[in-house]
Write a protein that holds these residues in place. Sequence first.
Motif, PDB file in Angstrom:
ATOM      1  N   LYS A 102       0.829  -1.204   0.000  1.00 22.82           N
ATOM      2  CA  LYS A 102       0.000   0.000   0.000  1.00 22.82           C
ATOM      3  C   LYS A 102       0.869   1.263   0.000  1.00 22.82           C
ATOM      4  CE  LYS A 102      -3.664  -1.360   2.441  1.00 22.82           C
ATOM      5  NZ  LYS A 102      -4.183  -1.553   3.813  1.00 22.82           N
ATOM      6  N   ALA A 103       1.946   1.207   0.769  1.00 25.83           N
ATOM      7  CA  ALA A 103       2.826   2.380   0.916  1.00 25.83           C
ATOM      8  C   ALA A 103       3.709   2.612  -0.311  1.00 25.83           C
ATOM      9  CB  ALA A 103       3.702   2.213   2.160  1.00 25.83           C
ATOM     10  N   ASN A 104       3.790   1.625  -1.197  1.00 26.94           N
ATOM     11  CA  ASN A 104       4.673   1.725  -2.372  1.00 26.94           C
ATOM     12  C   ASN A 104       3.896   1.448  -3.655  1.00 26.94           C
ATOM     13  OD1 ASN A 104       7.699   1.872  -1.305  1.00 26.94           O
ATOM     14  ND2 ASN A 104       6.575   0.466   0.021  1.00 26.94           N
ATOM     15  N   PRO A 105       3.068   2.383  -4.078  1.00 30.67           N
ATOM     16  CA  PRO A 105       2.281   2.120  -5.293  1.00 30.67           C
ATOM     17  C   PRO A 105       3.195   1.919  -6.510  1.00 30.67           C
ATOM     18  CG  PRO A 105       1.851   4.353  -4.420  1.00 30.67           C
ATOM     19  CD  PRO A 105       2.827   3.711  -3.502  1.00 30.67           C
ATOM     20  N   GLY A 106       2.740   1.071  -7.423  1.00 30.50           N
ATOM     21  CA  GLY A 106       3.517   0.844  -8.643  1.00 30.50           C
ATOM     22  C   GLY A 106       4.613  -0.193  -8.492  1.00 30.50           C
ATOM     23  N   VAL A 107       4.549  -0.981  -7.429  1.00 24.94           N
ATOM     24  CA  VAL A 107       5.543  -2.044  -7.244  1.00 24.94           C
ATOM     25  C   VAL A 107       5.443  -3.042  -8.396  1.00 24.94           C
ATOM     26  CG1 VAL A 107       5.983  -4.097  -5.831  1.00 24.94           C
ATOM     27  CG2 VAL A 107       5.792  -1.855  -4.742  1.00 24.94           C
ATOM     28  N   LYS A 108       6.595  -3.440  -8.940  1.00 20.83           N
ATOM     29  CA  LYS A 108       6.590  -4.357 -10.084  1.00 20.83           C
ATOM     30  C   LYS A 108       6.263  -5.786  -9.650  1.00 20.83           C
ATOM     31  CE  LYS A 108       7.901  -5.390 -14.469  1.00 20.83           C
ATOM     32  NZ  LYS A 108       9.191  -4.924 -15.007  1.00 20.83           N
ATOM     33  N   ALA A 109       6.845  -6.199  -8.529  1.00 24.10           N
ATOM     34  CA  ALA A 109       6.648  -7.596  -8.119  1.00 24.10           C
ATOM     35  C   ALA A 109       6.789  -7.747  -6.617  1.00 24.10           C
ATOM     36  CB  ALA A 109       7.658  -8.498  -8.827  1.00 24.10           C
ATOM     37  N   LEU A 110       6.159  -8.831  -6.122  1.00 19.51           N
ATOM     38  CA  LEU A 110       6.325  -9.255  -4.736  1.00 19.51           C
ATOM     39  C   LEU A 110       7.043 -10.597  -4.785  1.00 19.51           C
ATOM     40  CD1 LEU A 110       5.633  -9.257  -1.636  1.00 19.51           C
ATOM     41  CD2 LEU A 110       3.564 -10.515  -2.263  1.00 19.51           C
ATOM     42  N   ALA A 111       8.166 -10.712  -4.081  1.00 19.52           N
ATOM     43  CA  ALA A 111       8.945 -11.956  -4.119  1.00 19.52           C
ATOM     44  C   ALA A 111       9.020 -12.561  -2.723  1.00 19.52           C
ATOM     45  CB  ALA A 111      10.350 -11.668  -4.650  1.00 19.52           C
ATOM     46  N   PHE A 112       8.826 -13.859  -2.651  1.00 25.51           N
ATOM     47  CA  PHE A 112       8.920 -14.530  -1.347  1.00 25.51           C
ATOM     48  C   PHE A 112       9.268 -16.001  -1.517  1.00 25.51           C
ATOM     49  CE2 PHE A 112       5.057 -17.082  -1.461  1.00 25.51           C
ATOM     50  CZ  PHE A 112       4.290 -16.450  -2.427  1.00 25.51           C
ATOM     51  N   VAL A 113       9.715 -16.591  -0.415  1.00 27.28           N
ATOM     52  CA  VAL A 113      10.066 -18.010  -0.380  1.00 27.28           C
ATOM     53  C   VAL A 113       8.922 -18.762   0.290  1.00 27.28           C
ATOM     54  CG1 VAL A 113      11.739 -19.706   0.460  1.00 27.28           C
ATOM     55  CG2 VAL A 113      12.516 -17.411  -0.220  1.00 27.28           C
ATOM     56  N   HIS A 114       8.358 -19.721  -0.421  1.00 23.13           N
ATOM     57  CA  HIS A 114       7.252 -20.504   0.135  1.00 23.13           C
ATOM     58  C   HIS A 114       7.748 -21.368   1.292  1.00 23.13           C
ATOM     59  CE1 HIS A 114       4.238 -24.026  -0.570  1.00 23.13           C
ATOM     60  NE2 HIS A 114       3.745 -23.186   0.314  1.00 23.13           N
ATOM     61  N   ALA A 115       8.773 -22.154   1.037  1.00 23.25           N
ATOM     62  CA  ALA A 115       9.315 -23.056   2.057  1.00 23.25           C
ATOM     63  C   ALA A 115      10.758 -22.648   2.340  1.00 23.25           C
ATOM     64  CB  ALA A 115       9.255 -24.503   1.572  1.00 23.25           C
ATOM     65  N   ALA A 144       0.770  -6.163  -8.724  1.00 19.56           N
ATOM     66  CA  ALA A 144       2.181  -6.592  -8.804  1.00 19.56           C
ATOM     67  C   ALA A 144       2.247  -8.051  -9.238  1.00 19.56           C
ATOM     68  CB  ALA A 144       2.851  -6.417  -7.449  1.00 19.56           C
ATOM     69  N   LEU A 145       3.351  -8.410  -9.875  1.00 17.86           N
ATOM     70  CA  LEU A 145       3.598  -9.818 -10.195  1.00 17.86           C
ATOM     71  C   LEU A 145       4.060 -10.523  -8.923  1.00 17.86           C
ATOM     72  CD1 LEU A 145       5.791  -9.172 -13.359  1.00 17.86           C
ATOM     73  CD2 LEU A 145       3.505 -10.205 -13.408  1.00 17.86           C
ATOM     74  N   SER A 146       3.903 -11.848  -8.883  1.00 11.94           N
ATOM     75  CA  SER A 146       4.470 -12.600  -7.756  1.00 11.94           C
ATOM     76  C   SER A 146       5.608 -13.473  -8.256  1.00 11.94           C
ATOM     77  CB  SER A 146       3.394 -13.444  -7.079  1.00 11.94           C
ATOM     78  OG  SER A 146       2.644 -14.169  -8.037  1.00 11.94           O
ATOM     79  N   ILE A 147       6.699 -13.466  -7.503  1.00 12.87           N
ATOM     80  CA  ILE A 147       7.851 -14.340  -7.789  1.00 12.87           C
ATOM     81  C   ILE A 147       7.994 -15.271  -6.584  1.00 12.87           C
ATOM     82  CG2 ILE A 147      10.341 -14.464  -8.191  1.00 12.87           C
ATOM     83  CD1 ILE A 147      10.206 -11.668  -9.451  1.00 12.87           C
ATOM     84  N   VAL A 148       7.838 -16.578  -6.828  1.00 16.95           N
ATOM     85  CA  VAL A 148       7.729 -17.515  -5.712  1.00 16.95           C
ATOM     86  C   VAL A 148       8.809 -18.599  -5.776  1.00 16.95           C
ATOM     87  CG1 VAL A 148       6.122 -18.980  -4.413  1.00 16.95           C
ATOM     88  CG2 VAL A 148       5.210 -17.174  -5.893  1.00 16.95           C
ATOM     89  N   ASP A 149       9.533 -18.746  -4.670  1.00 11.85           N
ATOM     90  CA  ASP A 149      10.534 -19.818  -4.535  1.00 11.85           C
ATOM     91  C   ASP A 149       9.835 -21.057  -3.986  1.00 11.85           C
ATOM     92  OD1 ASP A 149      12.376 -21.599  -3.176  1.00 11.85           O
ATOM     93  OD2 ASP A 149      13.909 -20.047  -3.305  1.00 11.85           O
TER      94      ASP A 149
END
Length: 395
Positions: free
Chosen positions: A132-145, A167-172
């Motif tokens: 919310k605080a960063n509009p226009g974010v290209k992607a959210l990246a996180f590690v599932h496990a 935003a796109l999601s990048i998932v490990d």
Amino acid sequence: MTSSSFEPPRRVLMGPGPSAVHQRVLDAMARPTIGHLDPAFSDMMEDLKGLLRAAFKTENVLTFPVSAPGSAGMEACFVNLVEPGDTVVVCVNGVFGTRMVENVKRCGGTPVVVADEWGAPVDLDKVADTLKANPGVKALAFVHAETSTGVCSDAAALCRLATDHGALSIVDTVTSLGGIPVEVDAWGADAVYSGTQKCLSCPPGLSPVTFSKRAAEVVETRQTTVRSWFLDVSLLLGYWKGEGARVYHHTAPVNALYGLHEALIMLHEEGLEAAWARHVRAHQALVAGLEVMGLQMLVDKAHRLPQLNAVRVSDGIDEAAVRTRLLAGHNLEIGAGLGTLAGKVWRIGLMGQGADLGYVQIFLMALERTLSDLGVRVPDGAEDAAHVAWGEAAG
Ligand SMILES: *Cc1c(COP(=O)(O)O)cnc(C)c1O
């Protein structure tokens, strides 16, 4: 110089990967090498892509194995999607999140880090506030496990947050694929990568990846060329595409791909749900045994990964001495703690073939012996407790 053929010792692999490899997979890899543009090989590759889609639970056309380990799959997602000037929110609750931050920087992007304690899952509220605080974010990246801590984060909720904020999601999913539910389409995930040597029980060296249609469009409409030639998805596709003539890009690791193909067939034969249930059963058996011995888990019950168990090293126990003795005396490999958890936990993998009562009991027996050799007294009965828990978990 007198060199001779290498005969590796027979190890019981119960660390954070590589995991035990079934003889069927090793046999597949020993079959004759053929040309990587041979039509027979192309047929196998088509089948392999279908098996990968089933494992990822996706219809994504852009699903294929990168010819390099999990770290290259990670890099493939970032170099293709992140351009200079992009902002990417990265969740960091362990080692692999910190590597994602490094990837964003090297692509010329700006990482905005959402940090959580090592041993805790990614905090959804903090992620929502950051998006919310960063509009226009290209992607959210996180590690599932998170393999460094044994924590599972809520991938479905995180992907939804990304979508809700455009935003796109990048998932490990390196450690999750084949071990716990990975549902790429149901999550609405955009760029997902994995590895072969964790719950797929394959030797290391390949990284299955899948890109959503939305992610593929973002790659196609980039302003700048992808900084990595080898990992540029648009070039790779010329080779991995089914129909028509395959174009030479690099020489595919032919025999390694036979192995992945066989491992995926084995997963398909067992069924994804059955494989997930087996990992939970093995985990419950291990925890029951460890509890008898008076040992505690690092992670809260609600967020534990069944396939990667971080166990607190009790006061007075020499963490490294136990690992060294397990390997030297029992041919059994477990993992050490990383980063802030170094010296504080052991990491016990129950991945793929290793997610079985037999492995759990061998480990418990070896740990009892080792602790006793080091003068640490623990109550008896861990293997029996594991056996009972394994039976109960069958329902
Ligand atoms: C193992 C692992 C990786 C890296 O995979 P490599 O095959 O070692 O390059 C990335 N992310 C997670 C969560 C992992 O467990």
